[in-house]
Design a protein around this motif. Structure first.
Motif, short mmCIF file in Angstrom:
data_model
loop_
_atom_site.label_atom_id
_atom_site.label_comp_id
_atom_site.label_asym_id
_atom_site.label_seq_id
_atom_site.Cartn_x
_atom_site.Cartn_y
_atom_site.Cartn_z
N ASP A 165 0.86 -1.18 0.00
CA ASP A 165 0.00 0.00 0.00
C ASP A 165 0.90 1.23 0.00
O ASP A 165 1.82 1.33 0.80
N ARG A 166 0.62 2.13 -0.89
CA ARG A 166 1.43 3.34 -1.00
C ARG A 166 0.59 4.53 -0.58
O ARG A 166 -0.63 4.55 -0.78
N PRO A 167 1.23 5.53 -0.02
CA PRO A 167 0.48 6.73 0.33
C PRO A 167 -0.11 7.36 -0.94
O PRO A 167 0.52 7.34 -1.99
#
Length: 82
Positions: A71-73
């Motif tokens: 999960d990436r910002p």
């Protein structure tokens, strides 16, 4: 996606083709440090040497030979209270 098609057992059979003469063994299982996702390391002996493959559990319950995406910002447009 059909979960049964991506079960760990199915993938071990597909990638390692274990049999009585060359059984497959789980040599390690744990969670990754960064994302805490499950993984299983399976190996078997071949005439050319030992073959080891790591399988990763994905959020949909399937197992794959590649790790799940992290999960990436992300930035989004939202409404701010004034």
């Amino acid at each position: 996606m059909n979960i049964g098609e991506k079960s760990l057992h199915w993938l071990v059979d597909k990638w390692l083709a274990p049999g009585p003469a060359m059984p497959a063994h789980v040599t390690r299982f744990s969670r990754t440090r960064s994302t805490r996702k499950r993984y299983v390391q399976v190996e078997t002996s071949r005439s050319a040497g030992t073959l080891t493959i790591v399988f990763f559990r994905h959020d949909d319950g399937s197992w794959c030979v590649f790790p799940p995406e992290t999960d990436r910002p992300a930035m989004g447009i939202g409404h701010r209270a004034r």
